[in-house]
Enzyme design. Sequence first.
Site, PDB file in Angstrom:
ATOM      1  N   THR A 231       0.849  -1.191   0.000  1.00 31.46           N
ATOM      2  CA  THR A 231       0.000   0.000   0.000  1.00 31.46           C
ATOM      3  C   THR A 231       0.887   1.245   0.000  1.00 31.46           C
ATOM      4  OG1 THR A 231      -0.071   0.371   2.400  1.00 31.46           O
ATOM      5  CG2 THR A 231      -1.569  -1.286   1.503  1.00 31.46           C
TER       6      THR A 231
ATOM      7  N   LYS B 248      11.926   9.744  -2.357  1.00 32.57           N
ATOM      8  CA  LYS B 248      13.018   8.841  -2.732  1.00 32.57           C
ATOM      9  C   LYS B 248      14.379   9.472  -2.443  1.00 32.57           C
ATOM     10  CE  LYS B 248      10.344   6.505  -6.355  1.00 32.57           C
ATOM     11  NZ  LYS B 248      10.203   6.223  -7.801  1.00 32.57           N
TER      12      LYS B 248
END
EC number: 2.7.2.4
Length: 816
Positions: free
Chosen positions: A556, A683
């Site tokens: 998820t 990221k």
Amino acid sequence: MKILKFGGTSLSNSELFFHVATIIENNLNNEQIAIVLSAPGNTTNLLEIAINQTINNKNIIPIVQKIEKNFLKLINDIYQVEQKLLYEKIKNNIENKLLELKNLLQGINLLRQCPDKIRAKIISSGEYLSISIMNSILISRGYNTTIIDPVKKLLTKEDTYLNATVNIKISKFRILSMKIPKHHIILMPGFTAGNKQGELVTLGRNGSDYSATILSVCLNSTMCEIWTDVNGVYTCDPKLVSDAKLLTSLSYREAIELSYLGAKILHPNTIYPIQKFKIPCTIKNTHNPSSIGTKISCNHVKNKNLITGVTYLENVHMFSISCLYSKNIETIIPKIFSCMSLSKIWIILTIQTSSQNTISFCILKTMTNTALHVLHKALYLELKHKLLKPIKVEKKLTLISVISSDILNNTKITEKVFSILKHVNINTLAISKGASKNSISIVVKHDDGILGVRALHKGIFNKNCTAEIFLIGIGRVGQTFLKQIIEQKNWLKSKNIDLKICGIANSKNFILNLDGINPKNWKRDLNLSKKSFNFKHLLNSIQNYYLINPIIVDCTSDKNIANQYISFINCGFHIVTPNKKANTTNWKYYEDIRLAAQKEKKKFFYETNVGAGLPVIENLKNLLRTGDTLIHFKGILSGSLSFIFGKLEDNISLSEATKQAQSLGFTEPNPKDDLSGIDVARKLLILAREVGYKLELKDIKIEPLLPKEFNNISNTTDFITKLKELDQIFCNRVKKARKLGKRLRFVGIINQKGNCQVKIDEVDHNDPLYNIKNGENALAFYSKYYQPIPLVLRGYGAGNNVTASGIFSDVLRILL
């Protein structure tokens, strides 16, 4: 000569009686056969109930009628098929037995008690009727038979009526003196024998099995077969452990040990006669005659695993008797064992204690009151003068035993046992491994018993690298991950890797099967499920199971799930996830996850957080572990933006490029999330933190692709329409960069000071990011070891297949 014994479950109805008769016929191959039978089905239990209800002055008519109905139905059903059956004779036998039963029960009702002599007569009635019926079937099929009356031929040693043992020497002489013709099938009721007065007595627990092994000795048989409702002896109770393995061969000693310590097979008394006379015994399944069964003999094939099985005894109580002075214990111990022996109280085992003035031993719960009475009587003076402390009884215990051919000389087995129990947080109350070199026994609380048995069996006998996967999030990536596991089934099997999908959850439903969810039916089962994922529910469901490598795979992007990672780890789960939320929340939580994983010795793998299937995180860690330091980083970290900016080079508009990326599955459901740059920032933050920079998400500078007015658009269609307003702006930027021999790329940058930035950059042909497009990611690490030419990792950084393969790879890293 071969002996065949059939238990009550093999004789429950007419079909089974015929089936047993066929098995008997099939065994008439150049050797004589002797048959021992138990009472049909649950007859003995019904007779016991009838006795107890009579003593308690309760109505027994329904019980007696049920017994009568069962037998009459049985012979009527047999007669419908076997017309030559001596129907009237058998019916008279049944009626006479029932009349005798009623008379005996009437006597019990008057006495308000049941003498052992009468109890023995009543509870053995069923065996004689079984023999009467089977004898008639065999005669109707043209066979000659001889019935041995055990009351006349099997002489017991004691005067007890309910738990007698047989004098083999005299019994053998009596039976051989019958000079039974070789062509006769021999039949004998099980469970009974006769005392010196010629009275009927019973042979106790597993009495019919004991009858069979005694008859084997008396008839000089070459084989005794015990036919029952299981394929043989298993490494554990198959009702408790679904993957228990059939033991095809056992030594007499191993069989006795298994039985003595709780395995529901032959009673030790049953094995002693065949052990003494070296007669092999095979346990077979009436319902599956072709099964090889379990052969018990002196020529058994040694177990390659060294460990034979795991057994358990429930309802065990542990007695502890302590002297004030250690010198007194030597005089106390003989008294204890003597009074217990005289009262026929079975001491299962004695326990090692750290104290030299204490003896502990275990008995069954049913004997506790009697044991306390005889101990207080035998140790009256010692207790009165306080030479002994009050007798301590610890209740609600389970005794778990591991049986091995030579456990005392193999410390590795003992170490493994305690390691497994520690792994599942089971407290060992007492240990015994001195009574036999073939076993080690552990006393645990009753509530820990089932988990302990399952944990030990799985930990000892499971030779595969096993992982139990609980998949949260079953969107495109989650489904692809499942598909890849199925496709790699043969490869996984060849490497002895067992990946069991034990749980699947989406935002609405949750399914759980700790033996493994059928991959073909998971969608249907999930849709039908009325349960939603709840971690407490999951923990409650697994508390009595030993999971070898439980892994939460979080597919998820849910922050609430990510916030539970520490709880998952503390409860014994590894974590594999592409969900970036846990690694990009506040620094304290980021650090706490790693501390929890280190403390609990669990893995937290998130390779797919940055480059999907690209091995970014692990390679970066390896560089840093070997002393390298990062000088500068620059990378394209978004597959969707790589695709979009590549299309801009091909003169495709921003809005059209975004639509194409969405249709190919590169973007989030709402492409606004991709174009906001926040995903790239997350990221970049993860990479910066891996390097050691203690940054927060707010420290990442983002050059927005979109004006602020786009932030309020939640509808995807409206967003794409609105995006057209930016088409010309980006077209102009592309043309401007092209004139300079450069291309636009959306990049993340970490400089030497740890400053992080996400922006649109113009790169020239010397830049490793110049040719990156079509969904590729590229990460350029400039370091102490890699300069001026950087270490470049390049490949697809988005898409279901590469992300799922990255998750798959992380799962395998936990095992290999």
